[in-house]
Design an enzyme around this catalytic site. Structure first.
Site, short mmCIF file in Angstrom:
data_model
loop_
_atom_site.label_atom_id
_atom_site.label_comp_id
_atom_site.label_asym_id
_atom_site.label_seq_id
_atom_site.Cartn_x
_atom_site.Cartn_y
_atom_site.Cartn_z
N ARG A 238 0.86 -1.19 0.00
CA ARG A 238 0.00 0.00 0.00
C ARG A 238 0.89 1.24 0.00
NH1 ARG A 238 -0.59 2.41 5.10
NH2 ARG A 238 0.40 1.22 6.75
N HIS A 239 0.28 2.40 -0.17
CA HIS A 239 1.02 3.65 -0.19
C HIS A 239 1.04 4.24 1.23
CE1 HIS A 239 2.14 7.77 -1.26
NE2 HIS A 239 2.54 7.27 -2.42
N PRO A 240 2.15 4.86 1.64
CA PRO A 240 2.18 5.39 3.01
C PRO A 240 1.17 6.51 3.27
CG PRO A 240 4.16 6.04 1.79
CD PRO A 240 3.44 5.02 0.96
N SER A 241 0.81 7.28 2.24
CA SER A 241 -0.03 8.45 2.52
C SER A 241 -1.19 8.63 1.56
CB SER A 241 0.83 9.72 2.56
OG SER A 241 1.60 9.82 1.38
N PHE A 245 -4.89 2.60 -2.28
CA PHE A 245 -3.89 2.72 -3.33
C PHE A 245 -2.95 1.56 -3.10
CE2 PHE A 245 -0.41 4.55 -5.71
CZ PHE A 245 -0.96 5.50 -6.56
#
Lengths: 391, 391
Positions: A238-241, A245
């Site tokens: 996943r995306h950190p922020s 996503f």
């Protein structure tokens, strides 16, 4: 007599002498060759580029096996076998040097000096020559003399610490980004030096460290650490922020959904049949969704379990939600876009059979890519090179 | 009146107009700026580069927060805010274009045409101008009009399928290699076009696809699949064809050991106290060690459990075995080699505090890096640019 450069491609007119072995250096000179430079590999007699001895190997009915590894990163190059510790071979190398614009090497720092081809010697004799040195740690600093490999610099440069499952061990990037990244930065440095030389007439010594190159790829990790004071670790796919996503499981496998912004998220909820998530206060904004990413992922995967990944990709694309398949290598080779772009280049092996290598990703609109030559056999071009040099 | 280029650095003399947003494009123009090109960001009024709105954010007492993400990849650039749909702004943009050598954009293909700045128009008006277009899927092919993000191309390009724990799910590379790889290839393509233009006087249209760029990074995975007929999957932090070569656990954490060849392996056994492994027939050659990698890993980690990672690194280095720490981001910032190489560059934030970004990894021996300017505020250079243009 001097060597003649190629006449086609943006780097036509440039001649590269290539002392590199294995991956970082050969990847740099592959890029230069694909762009039209004439690249001449100078290899150790008998042994050749170490990559010739790294698998996977392709069987040949007569002669030794072909390294598919070597074959993949040495197309469009010529080969001559020279032992730089033997006087007659040094004289030949000096003749080649006199024609060269660029010399690329990836020995441990200090080796070129020991061979009598250190920068001062080279620059004194050939002021216009550009030397590119690729090494594990660079030409300066306390670790300069230490050997390094892809895995070592991936680990020291921090990328491993950011890759892997949440809470799990540091994980290697599945390709040799430690080598390839350095090779790419070296190609950029070489070209910059060529552009400068066109103004000044003078060559320079490009110093690329594999470790530096890893640090340059860290993206926002240095920023996150400085702002939050928390050491970033692996967080899976996943995306950190940005949320959602990342990779999600459908009925039969994985797909990527990238619908993180507040405009896209309700559309995703509608598309996969999650009306309650659309109004759930935990998911009202991207920061809230990031906070509750695990709960949201569970809901999304429950919904996606109803259909196959291919069915979801078709549906999500039709409603304008960025998404994509998680291709394995077989999927890459079937992918219609990758094929349409000509990214899978077929070249004949020494045994005559076709073999696919990744093509050059640097394309120019309206120009067909040049015909490519397969990677050379060791010393394949000795006769033609000697002939050209009048030896 | 025309703009004046920079006078220092290998790309001195070149002016880049930069319409790019977020990461792939800005990373490309960061490299060009670090190498001496004058880079002028043309940003949407009010909003600016989307990355200005992506965290992590740094608090400012007066004014909106600063995106540390934006700050990290936009140093050495100028900023002017122009709306290319407004006539007066288009006139200004045209004046900037008349001075530019290179225009870089990363819109979805077709957007530049809609804006009236498609390649045919640009090339007709400014035959020497180089246009670099970076997109998810490229300017051609069935997916050309689809949006893409880093995560999508990492997944479609196959890198995810090769990254992660053995038998585990596909795992994202912990940095945005989908964006950064494309930005690097774009910088190579731009420089190649500059070198060609120095011979021909004519610019060309560089077409970089993020997806192509991922395929070009696949290294030996395409080769392994074709030779073995087995689809390669993730294998954690070891090498597919060299053993032992990977991450191992010591008493207090991880380290990398790269001692795969038959000369190095017995030395490793001696160094860590595994005399039996040295003569164990399962470990006699590299192919055998690869076959029995799990058993060997267990033995090595049993031995390494006796000391800390730091103690082992000291010892293994002293006996010449390639190894290294698994640095997290804090470790990277403390690393003596990374610091000695100047890879951690401190620049002042808008609030005056210092902030560290990764420096340019392209170094030249004997040359001090140029002083760098921090990333610009939105529209920061309007007055000076208009003044230079005589507007």
């Amino acid at each position: 007599m001097t060597l003649t450069a190629n006449t086609r491609g943006p780097l036509a007119g440039l001649i590269v002498l290539d002392l590199t072995r294995v991956l970082a250096g050969p990847y740099c000179t592959l890029l230069l060759a694909d762009l039209g430079a004439r690249v001449i590999k100078v290899e150790m007699p008998e042994i050749g580029d170490d990559a010739r001895h790294i698998g996977p190997f392709i069987h040949n009915d007569d002669g030794p096996p072909t390294s598919a590894y070597f074959f993949s990163v040495n197309r469009n190059k010529e080969s001559i076998a020279l032992n730089l510790k033997v006087e007659a071979d040094r004289l030949l190398f000096d003749k080649l040097l006199a024609s060269a614009d660029i010399l690329v090497e990836n020995f441990t720092p200090g080796t070129m000096d020991k061979l009598g081809y250190g920068w001062d010697v080279l620059h004194g004799r050939h002021p216009a020559l550009i030397l590119a040195s690729i090494s594990g740690f660079g030409q300066t600093g306390p670790y300069r003399a230490l050997p390094a490999y892809d895995m070592v610099v991936q680990a020291m440069g921090g990328v491993l610490s950011l890759t892997g499952e949440e809470g799990g061990p540091p994980t290697r990037v599945g390709v040799s980004i430690g080598d390839i990244g350095a090779g790419m930065f070296a190609a950029i440095g070489v070209q910059a030096a060529i552009i400068e030389r066109m103004r000044t007439g003078i060559g320079k010594h490009v110093d690329i460290a594999m470790l530096d190159s890893q640090v340059a790829l860290l993206e926002n990790a240095l920023a996150r650490y400085q702002v939050d004071g928390v050491v970033p670790g692996p967080i899976g796919s996943r995306h950190p922020s940005i949320t959602p996503f990342g990779v999600f499981k459908a009925q039969d496998g994985y797909l990527v959904v990238a619908a993180g912004n507040d405009r896209m998220f309700p559309r995703l909820c509608d598309a996969i049949g999650l009306p309650d998530a659309k109004t759930d206060p935990r998911f009202a904004t991207n920061p809230l969704r990031c906070e509750h990413h695990a709960a949201l992922k569970m809901l999304i995967e429950q919904a996606l379990a109803a259909r196959t990944a291919a069915a979801w990709l078709h549906h999500l694309t039709s409603v304008g939600i960025p998404c994509g398949p998680v291709n394995d290598v077989a999927g890459v080779m079937r992918d219609p876009q990758i094929n349409a772009r000509g990214m899978l280049m077929e070249l004949p092996l020494p045994n005559g059979k076709p073999f696919i290598t990744a093509a050059c990703p640097i394309q120019f609109v309206g120009e067909e890519p040049q015909a490519s030559q397969p990677a050379p056999d060791l010393d394949q071009h000795r006769a033609s090179l000697l002939n050209e040099l009048g030896v």
